[in-house]
Design a protein around this motif. Structure first.
Motif, PDB file in Angstrom:
ATOM      1  N   LEU A  77     -13.380 -58.375 -49.513  1.00 28.91           N
ATOM      2  CA  LEU A  77     -14.053 -59.307 -50.414  1.00 28.91           C
ATOM      3  C   LEU A  77     -13.038 -60.196 -51.095  1.00 28.91           C
ATOM      4  N   ASP A  78     -13.313 -61.496 -51.133  1.00 30.27           N
ATOM      5  CA  ASP A  78     -12.544 -62.462 -51.911  1.00 30.27           C
ATOM      6  C   ASP A  78     -13.407 -62.833 -53.111  1.00 30.27           C
ATOM      7  N   THR A  79     -13.038 -62.371 -54.313  1.00 33.24           N
ATOM      8  CA  THR A  79     -13.878 -62.614 -55.488  1.00 33.24           C
ATOM      9  C   THR A  79     -13.917 -64.081 -55.894  1.00 33.24           C
ATOM     10  N   GLY A  80     -13.069 -64.877 -55.298  1.00 32.55           N
ATOM     11  CA  GLY A  80     -13.091 -66.303 -55.592  1.00 32.55           C
ATOM     12  C   GLY A  80     -14.079 -67.084 -54.741  1.00 32.55           C
ATOM     13  N   ARG A  81     -14.746 -66.404 -53.803  1.00 29.61           N
ATOM     14  CA  ARG A  81     -15.700 -67.075 -52.898  1.00 29.61           C
ATOM     15  C   ARG A  81     -17.094 -66.491 -53.122  1.00 29.61           C
ATOM     16  N   LEU A  82     -17.794 -67.043 -54.088  1.00 25.68           N
ATOM     17  CA  LEU A  82     -19.098 -66.505 -54.469  1.00 25.68           C
ATOM     18  C   LEU A  82     -20.129 -66.618 -53.354  1.00 25.68           C
ATOM     19  N   GLU A  83     -19.919 -67.567 -52.429  1.00 31.90           N
ATOM     20  CA  GLU A  83     -20.889 -67.740 -51.359  1.00 31.90           C
ATOM     21  C   GLU A  83     -20.897 -66.545 -50.400  1.00 31.90           C
ATOM     22  N   THR A  84     -19.869 -65.708 -50.449  1.00 35.34           N
ATOM     23  CA  THR A  84     -19.804 -64.540 -49.568  1.00 35.34           C
ATOM     24  C   THR A  84     -20.454 -63.303 -50.188  1.00 35.34           C
ATOM     25  N   PHE A  85     -20.874 -63.392 -51.449  1.00 40.50           N
ATOM     26  CA  PHE A  85     -21.362 -62.203 -52.148  1.00 40.50           C
ATOM     27  C   PHE A  85     -22.633 -61.616 -51.532  1.00 40.50           C
ATOM     28  N   PRO A  86     -23.627 -62.438 -51.139  1.00 37.54           N
ATOM     29  CA  PRO A  86     -24.829 -61.831 -50.553  1.00 37.54           C
ATOM     30  C   PRO A  86     -24.523 -60.959 -49.332  1.00 37.54           C
ATOM     31  N   ASP A  87     -23.633 -61.425 -48.460  1.00 34.84           N
ATOM     32  CA  ASP A  87     -23.279 -60.630 -47.289  1.00 34.84           C
ATOM     33  C   ASP A  87     -22.535 -59.365 -47.703  1.00 34.84           C
ATOM     34  N   PHE A  88     -21.668 -59.481 -48.711  1.00 32.19           N
ATOM     35  CA  PHE A  88     -20.937 -58.305 -49.184  1.00 32.19           C
ATOM     36  C   PHE A  88     -21.890 -57.263 -49.757  1.00 32.19           C
ATOM     37  N   VAL A  89     -22.846 -57.703 -50.561  1.00 30.66           N
ATOM     38  CA  VAL A  89     -23.808 -56.768 -51.142  1.00 30.66           C
ATOM     39  C   VAL A  89     -24.610 -56.082 -50.044  1.00 30.66           C
ATOM     40  N   ALA A  90     -24.952 -56.825 -48.990  1.00 33.32           N
ATOM     41  CA  ALA A  90     -25.655 -56.218 -47.854  1.00 33.32           C
ATOM     42  C   ALA A  90     -24.784 -55.150 -47.189  1.00 33.32           C
ATOM     43  N   GLN A  91     -23.475 -55.407 -47.104  1.00 35.47           N
ATOM     44  CA  GLN A  91     -22.566 -54.408 -46.544  1.00 35.47           C
ATOM     45  C   GLN A  91     -22.492 -53.175 -47.436  1.00 35.47           C
ATOM     46  N   VAL A  92     -22.485 -53.394 -48.744  1.00 36.86           N
ATOM     47  CA  VAL A  92     -22.489 -52.266 -49.680  1.00 36.86           C
ATOM     48  C   VAL A  92     -23.745 -51.419 -49.475  1.00 36.86           C
ATOM     49  N   ASP A  93     -24.881 -52.082 -49.353  1.00 34.46           N
ATOM     50  CA  ASP A  93     -26.138 -51.353 -49.134  1.00 34.46           C
ATOM     51  C   ASP A  93     -26.065 -50.498 -47.870  1.00 34.46           C
ATOM     52  N   ARG A  94     -25.515 -51.076 -46.800  1.00 37.77           N
ATOM     53  CA  ARG A  94     -25.422 -50.324 -45.544  1.00 37.77           C
ATOM     54  C   ARG A  94     -24.470 -49.134 -45.686  1.00 37.77           C
ATOM     55  N   ALA A  95     -23.353 -49.356 -46.362  1.00 36.88           N
ATOM     56  CA  ALA A  95     -22.380 -48.271 -46.546  1.00 36.88           C
ATOM     57  C   ALA A  95     -22.971 -47.150 -47.388  1.00 36.88           C
ATOM     58  N   LEU A  96     -23.686 -47.493 -48.441  1.00 38.13           N
ATOM     59  CA  LEU A  96     -24.319 -46.474 -49.275  1.00 38.13           C
ATOM     60  C   LEU A  96     -25.321 -45.655 -48.466  1.00 38.13           C
ATOM     61  N   SER A  97     -26.113 -46.347 -47.670  1.00 34.83           N
ATOM     62  CA  SER A  97     -27.145 -45.678 -46.885  1.00 34.83           C
ATOM     63  C   SER A  97     -26.553 -44.842 -45.754  1.00 34.83           C
ATOM     64  N   ASP A  98     -25.646 -45.449 -44.994  1.00 36.63           N
ATOM     65  CA  ASP A  98     -25.133 -44.784 -43.796  1.00 36.63           C
ATOM     66  C   ASP A  98     -24.146 -43.665 -44.117  1.00 36.63           C
TER      67      ASP A  98
END
Length: 215
Positions: free
Chosen positions: A21-42
Motif C-alpha cells: 500500500l502507498d498511503t499517498g495514493r488514495l485512489e488505490t484504497f478501495p482495492d486495498f480494502v478489498a484485499q484486506v477483506d479477502r485476507a481476513l476471510s481466507d
C-alpha cells in the motif's frame, strides 16, 4: 521486505499476510480494502479487525524557504491525508472494543524541532491532534485511539539513513538520556502494549517513546 516480515512473524508462531500500500495514493484504497477483506476471510475466517496501526513513513528535508508545493503535498498525503481516509475506510471492519495506534514523531514536539523538517513535523503534529478527535468520536464503540511519538529510531526511513550516514548516530545518542538511538523493537513494544489488554484504560494519549531524547 514484506516476505522478511511475514517470515519473522511465522517464526514466532504467528500468522501474517503482507499487502502492499502507498498511503499517498488514495485512489488505490478501495482495492486495498478489498484485499484486506479477502485476507481476513481466507486466512483468519473473520470479517473484522481488532487493531489498526497507522505507521506511514516518508521523509523529505527542505527549509521553509525551499519547500515546494509538490514536496508539501507528497508529505501531507502520505503522512496524514492517507492514514486519515484509510482509517475511515477500515472503521466499519474494526471491532467494537478494538484499538488504533497512530505513529507520530517527536519532530512535532518542542524538544524535537530540527531545521528542514517543518512539513514532516507539521504532518506528524496533525496525526497527534487527529488521534484525540478519533478517541472522542470512537469512544462510544469502546475503541481506544492513541499515538506514539518515536525519537530518532533506526528504521528504513530516509533510505536507511542511519546506515548510510552512521556519523549522525553519535550526536543523537548523546542527546538521548538512555545513551543510544532507538530500534524498531523499542517502539514496537510500546505499540503492542497500547493494542493489548494492558492498555485498555488508555485513550486519546500521545506516548513519547524516545529513550529520553532531548532531556
Amino acid at each position: 521486505m514484506r516476505r522478511t516480515t511475514v517470515a519473522a512473524v511465522e517464526a514466532l508462531g504467528g500468522t501474517a499476510v503482507a499487502l502492499p500500500l502507498d498511503t499517498g495514493r488514495l485512489e488505490t484504497f478501495p482495492d486495498f480494502v478489498a484485499q484486506v477483506d479477502r485476507a481476513l476471510s481466507d486466512t483468519w475466517r473473520t470479517g473484522t479487525l481488532t487493531g489498526l496501526v497507522n505507521n506511514a513513513g516518508l521523509s523529505r528535508s527542505a527549509p521553509v524557504t525551499e519547500t515546494t508545493e509538490a514536496v508539501f503535498d507528497e508529505l501531507l498525503d502520505a503522512l496524514f491525508k492517507g492514514p486519515y481516509f484509510l482509517t475511515q475506510a477500515l472503521l466499519p471492519r474494526l471491532a467494537d472494543g478494538g484499538a488504533i495506534v497512530n505513529v507520530g514523531s517527536t519532530s512535532a514536539h518542542p524538544g524535537g524541532i530540527s531545521s528542514g523538517y517543518s512539513v514532516y513535523g507539521a504532518a506528524k503534529g496533525a496525526v497527534e491532534v487527529w488521534t484525540r478527535y478519533l478517541a472522542k468520536e470512537l469512544g462510544p464503540r469502546g475503541i481506544r485511539v492513541n499515538s506514539v511519538a518515536p525519537g530518532p529510531t533506526r528504521t528504513r526511513l530516509g533510505d536507511d539513513g542511519f546506515d548510510r550516514y552512521p556519523e549522525l548516530v553519535a550526536p543523537l545518542a548523546a542527546s538521548t538520556a538512555l545513551g543510544r538511538i532507538g530500534e524498531g523493537a523499542d517502539v514496537g513494544r510500546v505499540i503492542a502494549f497500547l493494542l493489548s489488554e494492558g492498555g485498555s484504560w488508555i485513550t486519546g494519549e500521545d506516548v513519547t517513546a524516545s529513550g529520553g531524547f532531548g532531556l
